[in-house]
Design an enzyme around this catalytic site. Structure first.
Site, PDB file in Angstrom:
ATOM      1  N   HIS A  70       0.841  -1.199   0.000  1.00 15.91           N
ATOM      2  CA  HIS A  70       0.000   0.000   0.000  1.00 15.91           C
ATOM      3  C   HIS A  70       0.875   1.247   0.000  1.00 15.91           C
ATOM      4  O   HIS A  70       1.748   1.407   0.856  1.00 15.91           O
ATOM      5  CB  HIS A  70      -0.890  -0.009   1.249  1.00 15.91           C
ATOM      6  CG  HIS A  70      -1.939   1.060   1.266  1.00 15.91           C
ATOM      7  ND1 HIS A  70      -3.198   0.860   0.719  1.00 15.91           N
ATOM      8  CD2 HIS A  70      -1.931   2.321   1.755  1.00 15.91           C
ATOM      9  CE1 HIS A  70      -3.916   1.970   0.884  1.00 15.91           C
ATOM     10  NE2 HIS A  70      -3.162   2.872   1.506  1.00 15.91           N
ATOM     11  N   GLU A  72       1.367   5.208   0.561  1.00 11.01           N
ATOM     12  CA  GLU A  72       0.796   6.235   1.434  1.00 11.01           C
ATOM     13  C   GLU A  72      -0.171   7.147   0.677  1.00 11.01           C
ATOM     14  O   GLU A  72       0.106   7.603  -0.434  1.00 11.01           O
ATOM     15  CB  GLU A  72       1.926   7.080   2.010  1.00 11.01           C
ATOM     16  CG  GLU A  72       1.457   8.234   2.886  1.00 11.01           C
ATOM     17  CD  GLU A  72       2.621   9.087   3.350  1.00 11.01           C
ATOM     18  OE1 GLU A  72       2.545   9.611   4.467  1.00 11.01           O
ATOM     19  OE2 GLU A  72       3.604   9.216   2.596  1.00 11.01           O
ATOM     20  N   CYS A  73      -1.306   7.410   1.309  1.00  8.90           N
ATOM     21  CA  CYS A  73      -2.278   8.378   0.783  1.00  8.90           C
ATOM     22  C   CYS A  73      -2.860   9.105   1.983  1.00  8.90           C
ATOM     23  O   CYS A  73      -3.843   8.653   2.579  1.00  8.90           O
ATOM     24  CB  CYS A  73      -3.374   7.676  -0.022  1.00  8.90           C
ATOM     25  SG  CYS A  73      -4.687   8.785  -0.585  1.00  8.90           S
ATOM     26  N   CYS A  86      -8.244   4.616  -1.648  1.00  4.98           N
ATOM     27  CA  CYS A  86      -7.064   4.179  -0.895  1.00  4.98           C
ATOM     28  C   CYS A  86      -7.364   3.839   0.558  1.00  4.98           C
ATOM     29  O   CYS A  86      -6.955   2.787   1.068  1.00  4.98           O
ATOM     30  CB  CYS A  86      -5.984   5.253  -0.958  1.00  4.98           C
ATOM     31  SG  CYS A  86      -5.491   5.705  -2.640  1.00  4.98           S
ATOM     32  N   GLY A 112       0.743  10.134  -3.373  1.00  2.00           N
ATOM     33  CA  GLY A 112       0.291  10.646  -4.659  1.00  2.00           C
ATOM     34  C   GLY A 112       0.876   9.913  -5.857  1.00  2.00           C
ATOM     35  O   GLY A 112       1.262  10.529  -6.842  1.00  2.00           O
ATOM     36  N   ASP A 145       2.489   7.284 -13.127  1.00  2.00           N
ATOM     37  CA  ASP A 145       2.738   6.562 -11.881  1.00  2.00           C
ATOM     38  C   ASP A 145       4.233   6.577 -11.617  1.00  2.00           C
ATOM     39  O   ASP A 145       5.013   6.004 -12.380  1.00  2.00           O
ATOM     40  CB  ASP A 145       2.229   5.123 -11.996  1.00  2.00           C
ATOM     41  CG  ASP A 145       2.163   4.398 -10.659  1.00  2.00           C
ATOM     42  OD1 ASP A 145       2.906   4.786  -9.737  1.00  2.00           O
ATOM     43  OD2 ASP A 145       1.375   3.446 -10.540  1.00  2.00           O
ATOM     44  N   ARG A 147       5.678   5.541  -8.695  1.00  2.00           N
ATOM     45  CA  ARG A 147       6.003   4.700  -7.544  1.00  2.00           C
ATOM     46  C   ARG A 147       7.143   3.725  -7.853  1.00  2.00           C
ATOM     47  O   ARG A 147       7.327   3.305  -8.983  1.00  2.00           O
ATOM     48  CB  ARG A 147       4.755   3.944  -7.074  1.00  2.00           C
ATOM     49  CG  ARG A 147       3.770   4.842  -6.376  1.00  2.00           C
ATOM     50  CD  ARG A 147       2.500   4.117  -6.019  1.00  2.00           C
ATOM     51  NE  ARG A 147       1.713   3.783  -7.201  1.00  2.00           N
ATOM     52  CZ  ARG A 147       0.506   3.239  -7.141  1.00  2.00           C
ATOM     53  NH1 ARG A 147      -0.044   2.954  -5.971  1.00  2.00           N
ATOM     54  NH2 ARG A 147      -0.158   2.977  -8.257  1.00  2.00           N
ATOM     55  N   THR A 168      -4.620  -6.587  -4.731  1.00  2.00           N
ATOM     56  CA  THR A 168      -4.304  -5.471  -5.626  1.00  2.00           C
ATOM     57  C   THR A 168      -5.180  -5.526  -6.865  1.00  2.00           C
ATOM     58  O   THR A 168      -5.667  -6.598  -7.261  1.00  2.00           O
ATOM     59  CB  THR A 168      -2.822  -5.496  -6.050  1.00  2.00           C
ATOM     60  OG1 THR A 168      -2.527  -4.318  -6.808  1.00  2.00           O
ATOM     61  CG2 THR A 168      -2.506  -6.714  -6.913  1.00  2.00           C
TER      62      THR A 168
END
Length: 223
Positions: A70, A72-73, A86, A112, A145, A147, A168
């Site tokens: 996961h 962070e949000c 989220c 984000g 994206d 990430r 997911t």
């Protein structure tokens, strides 16, 4: 070319580099409404960025571990925003792990989709003016994206996890784990909290980022 094809995926060498840069902090207890979890911390030596693992039960052995990776949000996880799914995904993942009595959530500090909190607010402003989530990132000079999943393998190895039942909807995450040689025995869909505020966002993730999110009324079948 599909947007998904342009997203970078770390190599095995990069994952190995990440392993040498992580400091592990042993766990404390994390009591929640669903179970008392163990809360582990990992610190990136190069950046000081702090990541978490929330675990329950004995994670060793060959049996796949129910897990979520996961990102962070803050707006969704802590401020109850309905603009995304989220926070509901995090809560549902913890509830499912508690029901199973065994599992882990890796909580990666990459707000984000990797662009940071302030830039996410800027992206939200652009979305309020008509852009979708991908167009907003592009307008700010970012890929859809950003990430990075390099830390997942060393975190799992520290926890003794050999294979996953992964919660997911994200094919890029699956590919990143495959490229890092992390076995995923099963993908578990995580379709939660569809609402009028995030319907366009979820539709964009499905149409432009390839996420496995069914249209309203369709059924999502686990793979």
């Amino acid at each position: 070319m599909n947007e998904l094809d342009t997203l970078p995926t770390p190599t095995s060498d990069q994952a190995a580099d990440a392993q040498t840069e992580l400091q592990y902090i042993p766990p404390c207890q994390l009591p929640t409404p669903w179970a008392t979890f163990a809360l582990h911390a990992f610190v990136e030596q190069a950046t000081g960025k702090e990541h978490l693992a929330i675990t329950l039960g004995e994670l060793g052995g060959d049996e796949p571990v129910l897990a979520r990776i996961h990102s962070e949000c803050l707006t969704g996880d802590a401020l109850f925003s309905q603009r995304c799914d989220c926070g509901a995904q995090l809560e549902t993942a913890l509830q499912r792990i508690a029901a199973e009595g065994r599992g882990a959530v890796l909580y990666l500090r990459q707000e984000g989709r990797g662009i940071g909190l302030v830039n996410k607010i800027r992206a939200y402003q652009l979305q309020e003016a008509g852009a979708d989530t991908v167009e907003a990132n592009h307008a700010l000079g970012f890929a859809p994206d950003m990430r990075d999943y390099r830390l997942v393998k060393p975190m799992l190895e520290q926890l003794g996890i050999k294979s996953l039942k992964l919660m997911t909807n994200n094919p890029r995450k699956m590919k990143a784990l495959e490229d890092a040689h992390i076995p995923v025995a099963q993908r578990m869909p995580l379709i939660v909290n569809r609402n009028p505020f995030n319907e366009r966002y979820l539709g964009t993730k499905a149409a432009r980022l390839g996420h496995w999110i069914p249209l309203p009324g369709e059924e999502e079948n686990p793979e």
